[in-house]
Design a protein around this motif. Structure first.
Motif, PDB file in Angstrom:
ATOM      1  N   UNK A  64     -15.064  24.926 -32.586  1.00  0.00           N
ATOM      2  CA  UNK A  64     -14.091  25.663 -31.931  1.00  0.00           C
ATOM      3  C   UNK A  64     -12.717  24.969 -32.323  1.00  0.00           C
ATOM      4  N   UNK A  65     -11.688  25.478 -32.849  1.00  0.00           N
ATOM      5  CA  UNK A  65     -10.585  24.709 -33.239  1.00  0.00           C
ATOM      6  C   UNK A  65      -9.504  25.611 -32.988  1.00  0.00           C
ATOM      7  N   UNK A  66      -8.098  25.186 -33.137  1.00  0.00           N
ATOM      8  CA  UNK A  66      -6.955  25.828 -32.755  1.00  0.00           C
ATOM      9  C   UNK A  66      -5.644  24.993 -32.994  1.00  0.00           C
ATOM     10  N   UNK A  67      -4.524  25.542 -33.553  1.00  0.00           N
ATOM     11  CA  UNK A  67      -3.341  24.882 -33.471  1.00  0.00           C
ATOM     12  C   UNK A  67      -2.489  25.272 -32.152  1.00  0.00           C
ATOM     13  N   UNK A  68      -2.323  24.289 -31.599  1.00  0.00           N
ATOM     14  CA  UNK A  68      -1.523  24.647 -30.073  1.00  0.00           C
ATOM     15  C   UNK A  68      -0.011  23.573 -30.301  1.00  0.00           C
ATOM     16  N   UNK A 151       3.509  16.898 -26.090  1.00  0.00           N
ATOM     17  CA  UNK A 151       4.087  18.200 -25.800  1.00  0.00           C
ATOM     18  C   UNK A 151       5.348  18.273 -26.869  1.00  0.00           C
ATOM     19  N   UNK A 152       5.490  19.678 -26.830  1.00  0.00           N
ATOM     20  CA  UNK A 152       6.652  20.321 -28.001  1.00  0.00           C
ATOM     21  C   UNK A 152       6.222  19.701 -29.472  1.00  0.00           C
ATOM     22  N   UNK A 153       4.908  19.586 -29.672  1.00  0.00           N
ATOM     23  CA  UNK A 153       4.578  19.012 -30.878  1.00  0.00           C
ATOM     24  C   UNK A 153       3.370  19.895 -31.468  1.00  0.00           C
ATOM     25  N   UNK A 154       3.389  20.361 -32.697  1.00  0.00           N
ATOM     26  CA  UNK A 154       2.068  21.119 -32.991  1.00  0.00           C
ATOM     27  C   UNK A 154       1.201  20.155 -33.137  1.00  0.00           C
ATOM     28  N   UNK A 155      -0.020  20.459 -32.729  1.00  0.00           N
ATOM     29  CA  UNK A 155      -1.366  19.556 -32.909  1.00  0.00           C
ATOM     30  C   UNK A 155      -2.484  20.491 -33.267  1.00  0.00           C
ATOM     31  N   UNK A 156      -3.395  20.088 -34.128  1.00  0.00           N
ATOM     32  CA  UNK A 156      -4.553  20.845 -34.400  1.00  0.00           C
ATOM     33  C   UNK A 156      -5.575  20.124 -33.473  1.00  0.00           C
ATOM     34  N   UNK A 157      -6.358  20.898 -32.677  1.00  0.00           N
ATOM     35  CA  UNK A 157      -7.364  20.626 -31.984  1.00  0.00           C
ATOM     36  C   UNK A 157      -8.738  21.109 -32.232  1.00  0.00           C
ATOM     37  N   UNK A 158      -9.743  20.248 -32.017  1.00  0.00           N
ATOM     38  CA  UNK A 158     -11.060  20.794 -32.457  1.00  0.00           C
ATOM     39  C   UNK A 158     -12.054  20.172 -31.500  1.00  0.00           C
ATOM     40  N   UNK A 159     -13.302  20.588 -31.241  1.00  0.00           N
ATOM     41  CA  UNK A 159     -14.429  20.300 -30.626  1.00  0.00           C
ATOM     42  C   UNK A 159     -15.737  20.828 -31.351  1.00  0.00           C
ATOM     43  N   UNK A 160     -16.687  20.111 -31.570  1.00  0.00           N
ATOM     44  CA  UNK A 160     -17.898  20.498 -32.277  1.00  0.00           C
ATOM     45  C   UNK A 160     -19.023  19.882 -31.431  1.00  0.00           C
ATOM     46  N   UNK A 161     -20.116  20.838 -31.526  1.00  0.00           N
ATOM     47  CA  UNK A 161     -21.457  20.258 -30.926  1.00  0.00           C
ATOM     48  C   UNK A 161     -22.580  20.644 -31.696  1.00  0.00           C
TER      49      UNK A 161
END
Length: 186
Positions: A64-68, A151-161
């Motif tokens: 699962x991944x997202x830009x936040x 905070x206040x910065x775009x970050x790509x986050x992901x976790x895999x199993x």
């Protein structure tokens, strides 16, 4: 695969093969996001996208991944990014979230947002956390990044199993990995 880049309305179109379209809450809005007109979510109770369950989503191994771009940390335990989780014990599968300030004490205020206190206890604020429930009767398994999400910065986050290892990524870089036993509750 939801891009959340619709020009407006409440439909969240699935770009994947199964076309599992979702419905957006009334307080999500489409404005300039990380890519084009990405949907923006707020801390409102009406800011979400719901995708109905179908058996095709029932997989114990996934990413699962997202830009936040978080603008503030929650005063509670978690700010959910994506989840298949409810308060009902048999309906808990997985969640991806950002840890908050954890200013609520579960012993003095047992009502939400203290619901996730047992999962985030001892975890520093602003960490990406992946939690999953195994198929057996064990408690939820919780894993967090070692670095904070700014905070206040775009970050790509992901976790895999994959049934053997949980991996947590920030901006495409592996930040933590943990040996695990078993897959995610279906």
């Amino acid at each position: 695969l939801w891009h959340f880049d619709e020009v407006g309305g409440q439909k969240a179109a699935d770009a994947g093969r199964q076309r599992l379209n979702g419905t957006a809450g009334l307080d999500t809005r489409t404005e300039f996001g990380r890519f084009r007109s990405a949907r923006v979510f707020s801390s409102s109770i009406e800011s979400w996208v719901f995708v109905p369950f179908v058996p095709g989503l029932n997989t114990p191994l996934f990413t699962v991944e997202a830009w936040i771009e978080p603008t503030e940390l929650s005063n509670g335990e978690l700010s959910l990014i994506a989840a298949r989780w409810t308060e009902q014990p048999q309906e808990q599968s997985w969640l991806l979230a950002l840890t908050g300030r954890q200013l609520v004490n579960a012993f003095t205020d047992p009502t939400p947002p203290a619901y996730f206190d047992r999962i985030t206890f001892g975890t520093s604020p602003a960490r990406l956390v992946f939690v999953y429930q195994r198929d057996d009767a064990s408690p939820p398994q919780s894993f967090s990044s070692v670095s904070e999400v700014f905070l206040n910065r775009w970050t790509h986050v992901a976790a895999s199993i994959d049934g053997e290892v949980v991996r947590i990524y920030l901006n495409g870089v592996l930040h933590a990995q943990f040996a695990v036993r078993g897959g995610v509750r279906s």
